[in-house]
Write a protein that holds these residues in place. Structure first.
Motif, PDB file in Angstrom:
ATOM      1  N   ASN A 157     -84.289  -7.255 -38.822  1.00 52.97           N
ATOM      2  CA  ASN A 157     -85.970  -7.716 -38.095  1.00 52.97           C
ATOM      3  C   ASN A 157     -86.698  -7.962 -38.207  1.00 52.97           C
ATOM      4  O   ASN A 157     -87.743  -8.773 -37.791  1.00 52.97           O
ATOM      5  CB  ASN A 157     -86.457  -6.589 -39.778  1.00 52.97           C
ATOM      6  CG  ASN A 157     -86.024  -4.626 -39.849  1.00 52.97           C
ATOM      7  OD1 ASN A 157     -86.616  -4.018 -38.849  1.00 52.97           O
ATOM      8  ND2 ASN A 157     -85.173  -5.035 -40.295  1.00 52.97           N
ATOM      9  N   ALA A 158     -86.241  -9.425 -39.433  1.00 49.01           N
ATOM     10  CA  ALA A 158     -87.134 -10.592 -39.015  1.00 49.01           C
ATOM     11  C   ALA A 158     -86.772 -11.915 -38.711  1.00 49.01           C
ATOM     12  O   ALA A 158     -87.496 -13.208 -38.017  1.00 49.01           O
ATOM     13  CB  ALA A 158     -87.596 -11.062 -40.926  1.00 49.01           C
ATOM     14  N   SER A 159     -85.115 -11.854 -37.894  1.00 50.78           N
ATOM     15  CA  SER A 159     -84.409 -12.704 -37.309  1.00 50.78           C
ATOM     16  C   SER A 159     -84.022 -14.408 -38.360  1.00 50.78           C
ATOM     17  O   SER A 159     -84.221 -13.908 -39.706  1.00 50.78           O
ATOM     18  CB  SER A 159     -85.269 -12.761 -36.186  1.00 50.78           C
ATOM     19  OG  SER A 159     -84.347 -13.288 -35.035  1.00 50.78           O
ATOM     20  N   LEU A 160     -83.547 -15.125 -37.536  1.00 51.57           N
ATOM     21  CA  LEU A 160     -82.816 -16.209 -38.679  1.00 51.57           C
ATOM     22  C   LEU A 160     -83.582 -17.022 -38.226  1.00 51.57           C
ATOM     23  O   LEU A 160     -84.791 -17.285 -37.842  1.00 51.57           O
ATOM     24  CB  LEU A 160     -81.392 -16.182 -38.075  1.00 51.57           C
ATOM     25  CG  LEU A 160     -80.393 -15.014 -38.330  1.00 51.57           C
ATOM     26  CD1 LEU A 160     -79.255 -15.039 -37.981  1.00 51.57           C
ATOM     27  CD2 LEU A 160     -80.202 -14.975 -40.351  1.00 51.57           C
ATOM     28  N   GLY A 161     -83.033 -18.765 -38.279  1.00 54.02           N
ATOM     29  CA  GLY A 161     -83.504 -19.641 -38.056  1.00 54.02           C
ATOM     30  C   GLY A 161     -82.489 -20.498 -37.382  1.00 54.02           C
ATOM     31  O   GLY A 161     -81.793 -20.465 -37.169  1.00 54.02           O
ATOM     32  N   ILE A 162     -82.771 -22.040 -37.816  1.00 60.39           N
ATOM     33  CA  ILE A 162     -82.044 -22.955 -36.876  1.00 60.39           C
ATOM     34  C   ILE A 162     -80.727 -23.378 -38.452  1.00 60.39           C
ATOM     35  O   ILE A 162     -79.707 -24.123 -37.031  1.00 60.39           O
ATOM     36  CB  ILE A 162     -82.872 -24.696 -36.868  1.00 60.39           C
ATOM     37  CG1 ILE A 162     -83.239 -25.394 -38.290  1.00 60.39           C
ATOM     38  CG2 ILE A 162     -84.209 -24.490 -35.538  1.00 60.39           C
ATOM     39  CD1 ILE A 162     -83.944 -25.878 -38.013  1.00 60.39           C
ATOM     40  N   THR A 163     -80.850 -22.819 -39.370  1.00 57.46           N
ATOM     41  CA  THR A 163     -79.298 -23.257 -40.247  1.00 57.46           C
ATOM     42  C   THR A 163     -77.828 -22.413 -39.299  1.00 57.46           C
ATOM     43  O   THR A 163     -76.680 -22.651 -38.563  1.00 57.46           O
ATOM     44  CB  THR A 163     -79.225 -21.986 -40.803  1.00 57.46           C
ATOM     45  OG1 THR A 163     -80.479 -22.401 -41.756  1.00 57.46           O
ATOM     46  CG2 THR A 163     -77.356 -22.943 -41.426  1.00 57.46           C
ATOM     47  N   HIS A 164     -78.786 -21.305 -38.358  1.00 56.37           N
ATOM     48  CA  HIS A 164     -77.737 -20.216 -37.992  1.00 56.37           C
ATOM     49  C   HIS A 164     -77.483 -20.988 -36.546  1.00 56.37           C
ATOM     50  O   HIS A 164     -76.187 -20.945 -35.494  1.00 56.37           O
ATOM     51  CB  HIS A 164     -78.011 -18.818 -37.412  1.00 56.37           C
ATOM     52  CG  HIS A 164     -77.142 -18.124 -38.441  1.00 56.37           C
ATOM     53  ND1 HIS A 164     -78.168 -18.076 -39.722  1.00 56.37           N
ATOM     54  CD2 HIS A 164     -76.381 -17.484 -39.029  1.00 56.37           C
ATOM     55  CE1 HIS A 164     -77.567 -17.271 -40.625  1.00 56.37           C
ATOM     56  NE2 HIS A 164     -76.450 -16.657 -40.358  1.00 56.37           N
ATOM     57  N   SER A 165     -78.085 -21.731 -35.702  1.00 53.41           N
ATOM     58  CA  SER A 165     -78.418 -22.115 -34.391  1.00 53.41           C
ATOM     59  C   SER A 165     -77.545 -23.411 -34.405  1.00 53.41           C
ATOM     60  O   SER A 165     -76.475 -23.749 -33.338  1.00 53.41           O
ATOM     61  CB  SER A 165     -79.880 -22.730 -34.312  1.00 53.41           C
ATOM     62  OG  SER A 165     -80.901 -22.020 -33.724  1.00 53.41           O
ATOM     63  N   ASN A 169     -90.017 -16.524 -39.318  1.00 56.28           N
ATOM     64  CA  ASN A 169     -91.523 -16.637 -38.613  1.00 56.28           C
ATOM     65  C   ASN A 169     -92.147 -15.369 -38.216  1.00 56.28           C
ATOM     66  O   ASN A 169     -93.609 -14.705 -38.024  1.00 56.28           O
ATOM     67  CB  ASN A 169     -92.119 -17.653 -37.431  1.00 56.28           C
ATOM     68  CG  ASN A 169     -92.105 -17.206 -36.366  1.00 56.28           C
ATOM     69  OD1 ASN A 169     -90.721 -16.253 -35.967  1.00 56.28           O
ATOM     70  ND2 ASN A 169     -91.698 -18.838 -35.586  1.00 56.28           N
ATOM     71  N   GLN A 170     -91.198 -13.996 -38.482  1.00 61.67           N
ATOM     72  CA  GLN A 170     -91.716 -13.196 -38.780  1.00 61.67           C
ATOM     73  C   GLN A 170     -90.999 -12.423 -39.813  1.00 61.67           C
ATOM     74  O   GLN A 170     -90.624 -10.760 -39.382  1.00 61.67           O
ATOM     75  CB  GLN A 170     -89.982 -12.226 -36.886  1.00 61.67           C
ATOM     76  CG  GLN A 170     -90.521 -12.953 -35.698  1.00 61.67           C
ATOM     77  CD  GLN A 170     -91.700 -12.190 -35.433  1.00 61.67           C
ATOM     78  OE1 GLN A 170     -92.630 -11.664 -35.334  1.00 61.67           O
ATOM     79  NE2 GLN A 170     -92.294 -13.626 -34.555  1.00 61.67           N
ATOM     80  N   ALA A 171     -91.467 -12.889 -40.011  1.00 61.86           N
ATOM     81  CA  ALA A 171     -90.420 -12.297 -41.671  1.00 61.86           C
ATOM     82  C   ALA A 171     -91.962 -11.152 -42.332  1.00 61.86           C
ATOM     83  O   ALA A 171     -93.355 -11.029 -41.412  1.00 61.86           O
ATOM     84  CB  ALA A 171     -90.606 -13.616 -42.862  1.00 61.86           C
ATOM     85  N   SER A 172     -91.619  -9.895 -42.838  1.00 55.39           N
ATOM     86  CA  SER A 172     -93.204  -9.100 -43.188  1.00 55.39           C
ATOM     87  C   SER A 172     -92.597  -8.411 -44.518  1.00 55.39           C
ATOM     88  O   SER A 172     -91.484  -9.562 -45.811  1.00 55.39           O
ATOM     89  CB  SER A 172     -92.508  -8.285 -42.238  1.00 55.39           C
ATOM     90  OG  SER A 172     -91.281  -6.974 -42.753  1.00 55.39           O
ATOM     91  N   ASP A 173     -93.602  -7.891 -45.763  1.00 51.96           N
ATOM     92  CA  ASP A 173     -93.192  -7.542 -46.875  1.00 51.96           C
ATOM     93  C   ASP A 173     -92.364  -6.739 -46.818  1.00 51.96           C
ATOM     94  O   ASP A 173     -91.641  -6.853 -48.530  1.00 51.96           O
ATOM     95  CB  ASP A 173     -94.668  -6.830 -46.859  1.00 51.96           C
ATOM     96  CG  ASP A 173     -95.421  -7.671 -47.496  1.00 51.96           C
ATOM     97  OD1 ASP A 173     -95.890  -8.866 -47.609  1.00 51.96           O
ATOM     98  OD2 ASP A 173     -97.286  -6.825 -47.465  1.00 51.96           O
ATOM     99  N   PHE A 174     -92.087  -5.825 -45.619  1.00 54.57           N
ATOM    100  CA  PHE A 174     -90.963  -5.104 -45.877  1.00 54.57           C
ATOM    101  C   PHE A 174     -89.414  -5.976 -45.949  1.00 54.57           C
ATOM    102  O   PHE A 174     -88.582  -6.275 -46.472  1.00 54.57           O
ATOM    103  CB  PHE A 174     -90.403  -4.414 -44.821  1.00 54.57           C
ATOM    104  CG  PHE A 174     -91.746  -3.244 -44.838  1.00 54.57           C
ATOM    105  CD1 PHE A 174     -91.712  -2.352 -45.288  1.00 54.57           C
ATOM    106  CD2 PHE A 174     -92.994  -4.133 -43.637  1.00 54.57           C
ATOM    107  CE1 PHE A 174     -92.318  -0.901 -45.885  1.00 54.57           C
ATOM    108  CE2 PHE A 174     -94.168  -3.010 -43.543  1.00 54.57           C
ATOM    109  CZ  PHE A 174     -93.860  -1.534 -44.493  1.00 54.57           C
ATOM    110  N   SER A 175     -89.421  -7.108 -44.937  1.00 53.27           N
ATOM    111  CA  SER A 175     -88.063  -7.419 -45.194  1.00 53.27           C
ATOM    112  C   SER A 175     -88.397  -8.915 -46.191  1.00 53.27           C
ATOM    113  O   SER A 175     -86.942  -8.961 -46.511  1.00 53.27           O
ATOM    114  CB  SER A 175     -88.123  -9.114 -43.843  1.00 53.27           C
ATOM    115  OG  SER A 175     -89.013  -9.581 -43.311  1.00 53.27           O
ATOM    116  N   ASP A 176     -89.087  -9.339 -47.008  1.00 54.06           N
ATOM    117  CA  ASP A 176     -89.092 -10.926 -47.423  1.00 54.06           C
ATOM    118  C   ASP A 176     -88.499  -9.998 -48.979  1.00 54.06           C
ATOM    119  O   ASP A 176     -87.810  -9.917 -49.609  1.00 54.06           O
ATOM    120  CB  ASP A 176     -90.250 -10.884 -47.778  1.00 54.06           C
ATOM    121  CG  ASP A 176     -90.792 -11.374 -47.294  1.00 54.06           C
ATOM    122  OD1 ASP A 176     -89.802 -11.954 -46.298  1.00 54.06           O
ATOM    123  OD2 ASP A 176     -92.163 -11.708 -47.255  1.00 54.06           O
TER     124      ASP A 176
END
Length: 382
Positions: free
Chosen positions: A238-246, A188-195
């Motif tokens: 920049n965008a962080s990760l998600g629940i796979t990593h959690s 939910n912190q993704a951007s055009d740059f990180s994409d």
């Protein structure tokens, strides 16, 4: 307001190690582990430093999944050396440990100056050389620390240092790269740059990881995967990760499953969950996964077809890499797993990677993801 940060500087290619001859300062501390010493990689790093007329000290006590005791010993080594330059030589555990040493010293007010920090990865997986993340173990728990202070100043990507990485480690770390890119892409912190970075990393993984695994001395494939690891690292710092990593952090902390392998076991289930694959499959994550499938040349006429294509591609790659088919296949017995399940769910819920997941997961849903992955690493097998 959003932000995208580009750091560190990156030296890459077959002669990248030579950039060590140009480092500033007169005294360096090399932080590494015994494997790097044994295989002569530490010596290969020290030689250009000596040619640069630097005094070099070595702290080689980092262990896999470094804990607070390793950090404390590293702090003592730093205080004894008083280096102007710190060079982390190793995989993600070594780079994370070096970050932990520098960060903890700074937090404790014990740094008279911030050292110039160089990260030299010897696996293609964590991307830790370009991230503000560090994972440190305390007892059986893994804690994710995120702070821009830990970003290295220079990352050196020399594919010659990963040419001899064994197949199983290549597989584990390569799937970690894929997971980093996938999670950053739908964060939910993704951007055009990180994409843009995440898309490129996914394409490089599917194009080159299997060649690295099957033909370890294919230097073009090694270089491309080394770059992919770094690119995915730039995306997720920049965008962080998600629940796979959690979920993987908690599983690895409790049972010692290698981090990349834990991600591989959980990845398909989380992709399906994020995309709401079992129901409408019409949210933003589903459409972004479908775009990745299309970029990979897979069927993706609509979101559901694209998500299914991506799930199949992930499962096929994992099988080709000879990775376990389930958490149970890692040698974890039913009783031990279920006894630890509630604690792992709590840790996953509290993990720093959870808030940026594209779909909020309840404890019940996290529990279900663990249970499904215990039986099978493949959502398409259900």
């Amino acid at each position: 307001m959003n932000q995208f940060q580009i750091k560190p500087a990156i030296q890459f290619g077959a002669d990248a190690l030579n950039s060590l001859r140009d480092l500033p300062g007169k005294r360096a501390l090399v932080i590494t582990d015994q494997a790097m010493v044994k295989f002569g990689i530490t010596e290969r790093v020290i030689q250009p430093l000596l040619a640069n007329h630097m005094v070099v000290d070595v702290f080689a006590e980092v262990t896999p999944d470094p804990d607070t005791a390793v950090i404390a010993r590293g702090m003592n080594a730093f205080m004894a050396s008083q280096p102007e330059v710190v060079i982390a030589v190793g995989g993600g555990s070594v780079i994370d440990a070096a970050k932990g040493v520098i960060y903890t010293l700074a937090q404790g007010g014990k740094l008279t100056h911030k050292p110039y920090f160089v990260a030299l990865p010897t696996t293609s997986g964590t991307g830790s050389e370009v991230t503000a993340f560090s994972v440190i173990k305390s007892n059986t728990e893994k804690w994710v620390v995120v702070d821009e202070y830990m970003l290295p100043d220079l990352a050196i990507l020399d594919p010659n240092l990963v040419a001899s990485v064994p197949g199983p480690i290549t597989a584990d770390t390569g799937m970690d790269v894929l997971c980093h890119a996938l999670e950053a892409y739908v964060s939910n912190q993704a951007s055009d740059f990180s994409d843009a970075l995440a898309e490129k990393a996914v394409q490089l993984v599917f194009a080159h990881l299997l060649d690295c695994y099957q033909h370890g001395h294919d230097m073009q494939a090694r270089e491309k995967m080394h770059n992919a690891s770094c690119i995915a690292g730039m995306a997720f710092t920049n965008a962080s990760l998600g629940i796979t990593h959690s979920l993987a952090h908690a599983l690895g902390g409790k049972f010692g499953v290698p981090h990349g392998r834990a991600n591989a076991l959980l990845m398909s289930h989380v992709v399906a969950f994020n995309a709401d694959f079992q129901h409408h499959c019409d949210n933003l994550a589903a459409h972004k996964y479908a775009r990745l499938a299309a970029l990979l040349g897979l069927p993706a006429r609509h979101a559901r077809e694209g998500v299914q294509s991506l799930l199949v591609a992930i499962d096929v790659l994992r099988e080709q890499l000879g990775l376990p088919t389930s958490i149970h296949a890692c040698g974890i017995e039913h009783g031990d797993f279920h006894a630890a399940l509630a604690a792992m769910v709590t840790l996953a819920k509290q993990d720093n990677c959870t808030p940026t997941s594209p779909r909020l997961a309840s404890e019940t849903e996290l529990d279900a993801l663990y249970r499904d992955s215990f039986l099978s690493a493949s959502i398409t097998a259900h």
